[in-house]
Design a protein around this motif. Structure first.
Motif, PDB file in Angstrom:
ATOM      1  N   LYS A  96       0.826  -1.216   0.000  1.00 31.01           N
ATOM      2  CA  LYS A  96       0.000   0.000   0.000  1.00 31.01           C
ATOM      3  C   LYS A  96       0.861   1.267   0.000  1.00 31.01           C
ATOM      4  O   LYS A  96       0.377   2.349  -0.319  1.00 31.01           O
ATOM      5  N   TYR A  97       2.160   1.101   0.320  1.00 28.70           N
ATOM      6  CA  TYR A  97       3.060   2.259   0.315  1.00 28.70           C
ATOM      7  C   TYR A  97       3.664   2.422  -1.082  1.00 28.70           C
ATOM      8  O   TYR A  97       4.123   1.443  -1.685  1.00 28.70           O
ATOM      9  N   PRO A  98       3.695   3.632  -1.604  1.00 27.91           N
ATOM     10  CA  PRO A  98       4.167   3.829  -2.983  1.00 27.91           C
ATOM     11  C   PRO A  98       5.635   3.499  -3.196  1.00 27.91           C
ATOM     12  O   PRO A  98       6.053   3.252  -4.331  1.00 27.91           O
ATOM     13  N   ASN A  99       6.431   3.500  -2.140  1.00 26.88           N
ATOM     14  CA  ASN A  99       7.859   3.206  -2.308  1.00 26.88           C
ATOM     15  C   ASN A  99       8.201   1.742  -2.034  1.00 26.88           C
ATOM     16  O   ASN A  99       9.383   1.382  -1.976  1.00 26.88           O
ATOM     17  N   VAL A 100       7.194   0.873  -1.889  1.00 30.21           N
ATOM     18  CA  VAL A 100       7.421  -0.562  -1.708  1.00 30.21           C
ATOM     19  C   VAL A 100       7.130  -1.272  -3.028  1.00 30.21           C
ATOM     20  O   VAL A 100       6.062  -1.094  -3.626  1.00 30.21           O
ATOM     21  N   HIS A 101       8.089  -2.064  -3.469  1.00 31.24           N
ATOM     22  CA  HIS A 101       7.970  -2.780  -4.741  1.00 31.24           C
ATOM     23  C   HIS A 101       8.218  -4.264  -4.482  1.00 31.24           C
ATOM     24  O   HIS A 101       9.364  -4.694  -4.310  1.00 31.24           O
ATOM     25  N   TRP A 102       7.134  -5.023  -4.428  1.00 34.39           N
ATOM     26  CA  TRP A 102       7.240  -6.474  -4.246  1.00 34.39           C
ATOM     27  C   TRP A 102       7.213  -7.119  -5.621  1.00 34.39           C
ATOM     28  O   TRP A 102       6.206  -7.081  -6.334  1.00 34.39           O
ATOM     29  N   LEU A 103       8.326  -7.727  -6.028  1.00 29.98           N
ATOM     30  CA  LEU A 103       8.455  -8.296  -7.366  1.00 29.98           C
ATOM     31  C   LEU A 103       8.094  -9.768  -7.428  1.00 29.98           C
ATOM     32  O   LEU A 103       8.039 -10.345  -8.507  1.00 29.98           O
ATOM     33  N   GLY A 104       7.853 -10.388  -6.263  1.00 29.74           N
ATOM     34  CA  GLY A 104       7.483 -11.799  -6.249  1.00 29.74           C
ATOM     35  C   GLY A 104       8.669 -12.711  -6.504  1.00 29.74           C
ATOM     36  O   GLY A 104       9.829 -12.301  -6.499  1.00 29.74           O
ATOM     37  N   PHE A 105       8.357 -13.962  -6.745  1.00 29.71           N
ATOM     38  CA  PHE A 105       9.398 -14.973  -6.955  1.00 29.71           C
ATOM     39  C   PHE A 105      10.146 -14.709  -8.258  1.00 29.71           C
ATOM     40  O   PHE A 105       9.557 -14.376  -9.285  1.00 29.71           O
ATOM     41  N   ARG A 106      11.465 -14.862  -8.209  1.00 34.48           N
ATOM     42  CA  ARG A 106      12.305 -14.801  -9.400  1.00 34.48           C
ATOM     43  C   ARG A 106      13.253 -15.999  -9.359  1.00 34.48           C
ATOM     44  O   ARG A 106      13.702 -16.412  -8.288  1.00 34.48           O
TER      45      ARG A 106
END
Length: 681
Positions: A561-571
Motif C-alpha cells: 500500500k506504500y508507494p515506495n514498496v515494490h514487491w516483485l514476487g518470486f524470481r
C-alpha cells in the motif's frame, strides 16, 4: 576471449581441414584445443601439421564426447567456447558471425547453418523432445511430422533456416557457448557418452534463461553420416533419447517415451527387411532391457539420500540442502527427498492453507525427476499428522516405502543418508544405510507452527543416534555439545562466487524502480521476516525504494500500500544476482526468536559476494562478520543503520566484502560433508 574445442577420435582424415578453416572463419587469436579420446592413428600428427600452435589435451581413453568437451572447457577458463566436430569445415566469417550473435540479449548459445559437402541444407534445428513428437515421428516419419510443431521434433520449414531465430536445441556439430552460460549451466552430462548430451545441455541452458540462437550468416559444412551406418551408434542414440526423457520427466515419462521410440524402431525394422532394418533391430535390443546407464559411466557407490527441509519445486533452490547435494552430484548419485513437513497446515495456525496444500500436491504429482545430472528429486506423499502416534507411524511407513522404491530403481542399496528435517527420523531409523548425518541447520522445534514437544523429541533422537551432526551455528553447536560430543562438526554455508557476481545488466522491472534501493531477496516467510520492521522502513525512509524479491507466505497488502514498496514476487535463482546488483543496501530484517538466534542465513554470503553493504538485525553468527556488516538490536536502530549506509556507504569496500567469502565455495563444503559421511574424518 575465445577458445575452440575440437574433440577427436580416429580423426586423421578430417581434422586437418577443420583446423585449416579456422583462420578465414574469423578465429583470430582464439586458443585452439584438440581434445583427443586416445586415437591410435595419426590424428594428432595431422592436427599439428595443420596448426602448429594447437594445444593437445589427451583424455587417455575413449571418454566420450561430453567428457572430452568438458576437458576442453576446463582447459580454457574465462573463455567463450566454440565446440566443433572434427568433420566441420567453417566458411569464411562464420566464427565472427557466431560471436556477434552471442551479444544478443538473453543468448547463451549460437549455432551456424549446416550443409553437406554438396551444399544441401542439414535439418539441424530441433524442438523440445516430447512423447507426442516421438509418436508423430514413428507414425508419420520425421520430415512429415516436423511440418506440424506439436507432432515433430525436427524443424523442416525452409524459411526457418533462412532467418535468424531461437530454437529449443540444435545438433551439436558446431556450437558457440558464452562463458556466462557455461558458468551458470555447468558441465555437460558425461553419462550420455555420445548422443543426447547436447540436447540435455541446451535444454538445461534454456532453463537457466539462455537462448539457443540460430545464425544463418554463419555457415559450415558438416560431413557426418557415421550414425546412419553404425548399428551400435544408432542403438545408443535411441537408448539415450529415453534416458534423457527419464532425466527430464521421471520414470513414468520415460516409460511412455520408451514405448514411442520402440514403436518407431519396430515399424522401421519391419519395413526395411533383414538387411536394411539391422540398425533398428539393434535399437530394439538396446531398449529392452534398458540399463540405467552404460556400465562404464555409472557413478560410484555410495549414493546419497537427503531428506530436505525444503521443496525443490517451489522453494528457493539456493538453500543449503540443494547447494550441497548439487555439488555432491558431481561425484555421487544423489536423491533429494522434498520436505515431508512438520505439521499439516490448518486454519487458525497456518497462513495461506489452501495454497500450501495445493503446491505440495503439485510437487507430489511430479513423482521422480532428474533436473540436473545425477541429481534426482522426489516428493513422497506424506501424512504429516505428528501429534498422533498411530498416524505418525503410518506416515513413516508410507514415506519409507516410497523412498525405498526409488532407491532400488536408482541402484542405491546402502546410501549415505543426510537428514535436515527432524520428522525424517521415523522414516530413516530402520533403513539400511552407510551412515546417517544430521544436518542441524536450524532448531526446528522452535518453528512457530510445529508441535514443539514431538519435534523436539525427534531432534534429540537424531542428535543421539546420528553418526555425524553438522552445524552452521556455532552457538547451537555449543549448546548441544553434551548430546553430540565428538560427533559434532561445524560446516559453514558456502556461496557460488561465480554466480553471485555483480552485473550492470539490471532486469527491466528493477531498472524502472527509482533509487536509492533498499533490497531483500529470498523467501518472505512470516515466521522469520519481521514485516513490522519492513513497514517501518517504508514509512520512515520515503525517499528510498524498498525492493522485495521473493515468494511470500503472508499477505503483502500491508506493505504494497506504500508507494515506495515494490514487491516483485518470486524470481528464478539464475536471475537473483542481477536483482541484487541493483541494490544500494541489502537488508536482513529478521524477527527476534529462537529460530533466528540459531540461524546462519545463506543470503548473507550471497550479499557479500555481490559486494553489497548489509544491514541486519542481530543474531549470534554475525560475530564472525565484525567490520563487514552493520547490525541493530531495535527497529529504530535498524532504520538508522540503513539511513547511514545509504548516506555514507557500508563499513567495508565492495572488494573487501567479496574477498571475505572468497574461500567459501559450495564444492569445498560438499567435499567436507562427503568426508564425514564416508568415514574419512
Amino acid at each position: 576471449m575465445l577458445a575452440i574445442v575440437i574433440v577427436t577420435y580416429f580423426s586423421e582424415r578430417v581434422v586437418g581441414d577443420c583446423l585449416r578453416s579456422l583462420a578465414a572463419a574469423g578465429a583470430g587469436d582464439a586458443r585452439v584445443i584438440v581434445v583427443d579420446n586416445d586415437s591410435a592413428d595419426a590424428t594428432l600428427d595431422r592436427a599439428r601439421e595443420a596448426l602448429p600452435a594447437v594445444q593437445i589435451v589427451p583424455t587417455g581413453r575413449n571418454a566420450g564426447f561430453a567428457a572430452a568437451v568438458n576437458a576442453g572447457i576446463a582447459a580454457a577458463p574465462g573463455c567463450d567456447v566454440l565446440v566443433l566436430n572434427p568433420d566441420i569445415r567453417l566458411a569464411p566469417g562464420a566464427v565472427t558471425a557466431l560471436r556477434e550473435a552471442l551479444t544478443e540479449p538473453g543468448t547463451g548459445i549460437t549455432v551456424p547453418r549446416l550443409t553437406d559437402d554438396s551444399g544441401h541444407r542439414h535439418l539441424s534445428l530441433r524442438r523440445r523432445p516430447t512423447v507426442l513428437r516421438a509418436l508423430g515421428e514413428a507414425l508419420l516419419g520425421g520430415h512429415r511430422a516436423g511440418r506440424v510443431p506439436a507432432l515433430g521434433e525436427l524443424v523442416v520449414a525452409a524459411d526457418a533456416y533462412e532467418r535468424p531465430g531461437t530454437h529449443d536445441w540444435a545438433t551439436g556439430a558446431a556450437w558457440l557457448v558464452s562463458r556466462r552460460c557455461l558458468d551458470a549451466t555447468g558441465p555437460l552430462d558425461e553419462r550420455y557418452f555420445l548422443y543426447s548430451e547436447e540436447t540435455e545441455y541446451m535444454l538445461r541452458a534454456g532453463e537457466h534463461g539462455f537462448a539457443v540462437r540460430y545464425v544463418p550468416a554463419a555457415r559450415a559444412v558438416h560431413l557426418g553420416g557415421e550414425q546412419s551406418t553404425s548399428s551400435r551408434l544408432w542403438a545408443l542414440s535411441a537408448a539415450n533419447r529415453v534416458r534423457l526423457h527419464r532425466q527430464l520427466h521421471g520414470l513414468t515419462g520415460a516409460l511412455l517415451m520408451r514405448l514411442a521410440v520402440t514403436l518407431n524402431e519396430a515399424l522401421r525394422a519391419a519395413a526395411r527387411g533383414r538387411a536394411g532394418g539391422e540398425r533398428h533391430r539393434a535399437a530394439l535390443r538396446a531398449l529392452w532391457p534398458l540399463p540405467r546407464w552404460p556400465r562404464e559411466t555409472a557413478r560410484p557407490a555410495p549414493g546419497y539420500v537427503c531428506f530436505s527441509a525444503q521443496d525443490w519445486w517451489y522453494h528457493n533452490q539456493a538453500h543449503s540442502d540443494f547447494q550441497l547435494m548439487r555439488s555432491i552430484a558431481a561425484h555421487r548419485e544423489v536423491l533429494v527427498v522434498n520436505s515431508i513437513g512438520m505439521r499439516m497446515p490448518t486454519p487458525g495456525k497456518s497462513t495461506q492453507v489452501a495454497r500450501r496444500i495445493a503446491r505440495k500436491l503439485r510437487s507430489v504429482a511430479k513423482l521422480v525427476r532428474e533436473p540436473l545430472p545425477g541429481f534426482h528429486v522426489m516428493s513422497p506423499l506424506p501424512l504429516p499428522f505428528y501429534g498422533s502416534p498411530l498416524l505418525r507411524a503410518l506416515n513413516a511407513t508410507l514415506v519409507r516405502a516410497q523412498v525405498r522404491a526409488v532407491c532400488r530403481a536408482l541402484g542405491m542399496r546402502r546410501p549415505a543418508v543426510v537428514v535436515t528435517l527432524p520428522t525424517a527420523w521415523d522414516v530413516v531409523r530402520p533403513m539400511a544405510r552407510r551412515s546417517l548425518v544430521f544436518n542441524r541447520s536450524d532448531r526446528h522445534s522452535a518453528f512457530p507452527e510445529a508441535d514443539a514437544t514431538t519435534i523436539g523429541a525427534m531432534e534429540r533422537a537424531l542428535l543421539a543416534r546420528a553418526d555425524r551432526v553438522v552445524y552452521v551455528s556455532r552457538a547451537l553447536m555449543a549448546e548441544e555439545r553434551p548430546l553430540t560430543g565428538e560427533r559434532a562438526h561445524f560446516l559453514d554455508h558456502g556461496v557460488d562466487l561465480r554466480h553471485f557476481t555483480r552485473t550492470a545488466d539490471l532486469p527491466p522491472d528493477l531498472a524502472d524502480i527509482p533509487g536509492p534501493r533498499i533490497g531483500f531477496f529470498g523467501a518472505l516467510d512470516d515466521f522469520v521476516v519481521d514485516f513490522e520492521l519492513l513497514e517501518r522502513l517504508a514509512v520512515e525512509l520515503p525517499e528510498a525504494s524498498l525492493v522485495l524479491v521473493g515468494d511470500s507466505t503472508a499477505p503483502m497488502e500491508r506493505l504494497t500500500k506504500y508507494p515506495n514498496v515494490h514487491w516483485l514476487g518470486f524470481r528464478p535463482y539464475e536471475r537473483i544476482p542481477a536483482y541484487g546488483s541493483g541494490f544500494d543496501v541489502a537488508i536482513m530484517p529478521w524477527r527476534d526468536n529462537a529460530w533466528i538466534r540459531h540461524a546462519n542465513p545463506i543470503k548473507l554470503k550471497e550479499y557479500l559476494a555481490l559486494g553489497l553493504p548489509v544491514v541486519s538485525t542481530e543474531f549470534a553468527e554475525l560475530a564472525a562478520y565484525t567490520g563487514l556488516v552493520r547490525s541493530a538490536a531495535t527497529h529504530a536502530g535498524f532504520v538508522e543503520a540503513v539511513r547511514r549506509t545509504l548516506d555514507t556507504g557500508g563499513p567495508a569496500t565492495p572488494e573487501e566484502l567479496r574477498a571475505s567469502v572468497r574461500d567459501a565455495s559450495w564444492s569445498a563444503r560438499a567435499r567436507e560433508l562427503m568426508a564425514l559421511a564416508e568415514g574419512e574424518r
